[in-house]
Design a protein around this motif. Structure first.
Motif, PDB file in Angstrom:
ATOM      1  N   PRO A 197      38.249  29.138  61.204  1.00 49.74           N
ATOM      2  CA  PRO A 197      37.338  28.722  61.042  1.00 49.74           C
ATOM      3  C   PRO A 197      37.055  29.159  59.408  1.00 49.74           C
ATOM      4  CG  PRO A 197      36.743  30.604  62.184  1.00 49.74           C
ATOM      5  CD  PRO A 197      38.191  30.241  62.034  1.00 49.74           C
ATOM      6  N   ALA A 198      36.160  28.106  58.792  1.00 51.09           N
ATOM      7  CA  ALA A 198      35.729  28.791  57.379  1.00 51.09           C
ATOM      8  C   ALA A 198      35.164  29.935  57.507  1.00 51.09           C
ATOM      9  CB  ALA A 198      34.825  27.740  56.798  1.00 51.09           C
ATOM     10  N   GLY A 199      35.520  31.045  56.309  1.00 49.89           N
ATOM     11  CA  GLY A 199      35.019  32.460  56.608  1.00 49.89           C
ATOM     12  C   GLY A 199      35.827  33.394  57.413  1.00 49.89           C
ATOM     13  N   PRO A 215      40.975  29.665  54.925  1.00 55.79           N
ATOM     14  CA  PRO A 215      42.187  29.995  54.395  1.00 55.79           C
ATOM     15  C   PRO A 215      43.366  29.497  55.073  1.00 55.79           C
ATOM     16  CG  PRO A 215      41.138  32.052  55.436  1.00 55.79           C
ATOM     17  CD  PRO A 215      40.302  31.009  55.454  1.00 55.79           C
ATOM     18  N   MET A 229      39.675  24.544  59.799  1.00 57.27           N
ATOM     19  CA  MET A 229      38.610  24.019  59.077  1.00 57.27           C
ATOM     20  C   MET A 229      38.476  23.871  57.549  1.00 57.27           C
ATOM     21  SD  MET A 229      37.161  23.309  62.062  1.00 57.27           S
ATOM     22  CE  MET A 229      38.092  23.678  63.568  1.00 57.27           C
ATOM     23  N   THR A 230      37.681  22.809  57.135  1.00 55.54           N
ATOM     24  CA  THR A 230      37.489  22.860  55.768  1.00 55.54           C
ATOM     25  C   THR A 230      37.033  23.933  55.074  1.00 55.54           C
ATOM     26  OG1 THR A 230      36.970  20.502  56.076  1.00 55.54           O
ATOM     27  CG2 THR A 230      36.610  21.211  53.718  1.00 55.54           C
ATOM     28  N   GLY A 231      37.820  24.557  53.986  1.00 57.41           N
ATOM     29  CA  GLY A 231      37.214  25.611  53.308  1.00 57.41           C
ATOM     30  C   GLY A 231      38.019  27.154  53.869  1.00 57.41           C
TER      31      GLY A 231
END
Lengths: 404, 404
Positions: free
Chosen positions: B77-79, B99, B95-97
């Protein structure tokens, strides 16, 4: 899902909102606000015949020739509350703005006299009706001095104040809350772990809202769950917001918290707009009458969505124009566009002899913040166009002002 | 006394003031302020390779054909703060964003897969290097992302915030005090005796200063004596003002309180400018370094003086441009002007097929507040011109924006 035309999507938003209820605001505090009612003058302006010059109030017939000398009866300063009377064959010394004594029919400016205080000598014959501002010549009591719908600028303030009401009925400035969503987000100044980034969207949207003339009452952030989004929205609402703007969580992925929070309910509709960037959009009225704008999460997409869709709707709530301040500009350096969707391109403007020039600025990625900073306008390129060439005329909106 | 050219008078003022000392302001609070130093990125943007899409991170060579199926190792996930690693022959959902796992060289967007969670089927062969935003591709650590002298607009905020400093060194917004002079003045809401008027200049100048992007810290009023003026100026100074604007008391009459307060001293110089309206002007630096602008008292003269002389000087103090935002417009209806002095005419703008049109608005009197409210621009007419005719091209400045 069918792609909506940008103009249709914008119309849907501006039609779903309404001007905020009017309130009474001190006349000295309504710069930038829109009048909900006409302003009617309570008194005439000027309120009394007064002198346009420093000089001498006389009867013109008493100064028939150069060299005439008259005795000076006294001085009328500005603010003299006496009702003075001019005796024939005399003069009153008078200051700019002071009430003209009854019986005087002209004022001779001091430069055309010897400036005497006991008696005064005139350099030429007086003409009647000179240098007197007549009561009511500017505005008559009962006149409409400003129409409903006027957006108050500094130039309106004198007549607004002089009209005589201490308060005026205006549409208030919409109060905006912004919420960025994303578990990866931290605030500037926080330590960043691998995988985390600084939240730039909430500060940018707050700045966009302020730049466009609105008030920001809340800047929040939400994690990537429906519960977190709903809690953040409730906080924003509790902060007294009239409208909420969120970013992120509106596209096609597995974790789309805005969609998770609202999809399937009747409140928020998620749409795809034929525009690049800014395709995925969400909008609806939550609770009683709170518009919520759910924008995509890339900084460039978010900014473009604000200028194209959010600002016109917020202006509607402020009683202002829905129109975007498009200007015409001529392309100085071409670029390719994505066919099938309107492109809102980041550009730089230049002034040349033929008017406004426009060239592309920065790379194509919607995440490129460095390039965004150097673009000073957005250009609208129709969906039917797949290449813009030098010499083409395009519509641009400046990113310097209020966008309207 | 010799008449000064308006441009010479303006240059005298802008040269007598200087940019205010720089201060540190929170990056989220500097909209409209000017950077005193360049902004240097503390970290690269993006800070790590991340996904531009919701989809699957893979090695392109592991998806050679349509129909390839790979086991899904997990979700990023992002984050996600883990440093994930892609084993050959597997996929990570991403997910978008988020790593990109080490070892992956491309992201396949979810729309080109079956969206599986245990295993995923690809609809076509993967290409390497797609949908990955590379660390540093936007900005490299150490890059100058914004130059000194940049005036912060919303479009600068993302890169400013992402650069990583919580504060930024900027020139603060000048704090302005306004003082109107005149024994005849009362405040809106007061009862008016014969000979008294409502003070419209102080509210108008406060609105002008705010509209032009400055802060108003004090709105005062003074009676028509030197002592009253000096006391009002001291009050304004105590309020923390960086600059003081007064109106009234600068022309040729017997009671000219500004002249009485300052004339003969070394601080304030009283001048006559070859301009109509706005001929009598006073300016100087009082005390340590406080500029004082002494404007004529008619509302129109006061407004014109602000736009032409005060705003450029205040912008210099704010680190902004001294230039007035003149536009070119074509006269649609002519008017006569007063020869020998530049005329700053009240006009209305219109948009037509050939560009901007301009026509006179309101009567000639500098006391006419009703007419002033309906003028949305000022036009500059050279001293050598005594009649403007339809078709002439003239310079205009809008009264809607910041005048610059």
């Amino acid at each position: 899902m069918e792609l909506l035309a940008p103009s249709d999507y914008s119309a849907r938003l501006t039609e779903a909102v309404a001007a905020l209820p009017a309130v009474d605001v001190a006349v000295t505090d309504c710069l930038g606000l829109v009048l909900a009612e006409p302003v009617i003058a309570r008194a005439s302006l000027p309120g009394f015949d007064n002198s346009a010059m420093d000089g001498y109030a006389v009867r013109a017939q008493d100064v028939p020739d150069a060299g005439t000398v008259l005795p000076v009866a006294g001085v009328v300063p500005a603010g003299d509350t006496r009702r003075n009377r001019l005796e024939p064959g005399t003069a009153w010394q008078i200051m700019t703005g002071a009430p003209v004594p009854d019986g005087a029919d002209t004022v001779v400016q001091v430069e055309l006299t010897d400036g005497g205080t006991d008696e005064v000598r005139f350099e030429r014959a007086a003409e009647p009706g000179v240098s007197i501002r007549r009561a009511g010549e500017d505005v008559s009591a009962g006149d409409e001095v400003l129409a409903a719908g006027t957006r108050i600028a500094a130039r309106h303030v004198p007549v607004l104040v002089a009209a005589g009401s201490a308060t005026v009925r205006v549409i208030p400035r919409p109060k905006v809350a912004v919420i960025s969503t994303g578990d990866e987000l931290r605030s500037v100044g926080d330590e960043l772990a691998y995988g985390q980034i600084i939240d730039t969207n909430a500060p940018m949207l707050a700045a966009l809202a302020r730049q466009a003339g609105f008030e920001v009452v809340h800047i929040g952030r939400s994690g990537d769950t429906a519960e977190a989004v709903l809690a953040a929205v409730e906080q924003a609402s509790d902060a007294g917001a009239d409208a909420i703007i969120t970013t992120g969580g509106v596209s096609a992925g597995a974790f789309e918290p805005l969609k998770a929070a609202f999809e399937g309910g009747s409140e928020i509709t998620f749409s795809k707009v034929a525009m690049q960037p800014g395709k995925p959009q969400g909008f609806g009225i939550i609770g009683d009458r709170m518009p919520l704008f759910a924008l995509p999460g890339n900084p460039v997409s978010s900014l473009v969505s604000f200028v194209m869709f959010v600002a016109p709707a917020l202006r509607t709530m402020a009683g202002r124009t829905t129109d975007i301040a498009w200007l015409s500009a001529r392309v100085t350096k071409g670029w390719r566009t994505s066919p099938g969707r309107a492109q809102i391109a980041r550009v730089r403007l230049s002034q040349n002899d033929h008017g406004l020039g426009v060239a592309p600025s920065g790379g194509p990625g919607s995440h490129l913040m460095g390039g965004l900073a150097h673009a000073d306008a957005l250009a609208w390129i129709d969906a039917s166009v797949d290449e813009v060439t030098a010499g083409d005329e395009v519509r641009v909106v400046s990113l310097e002002g209020e966008f309207a």
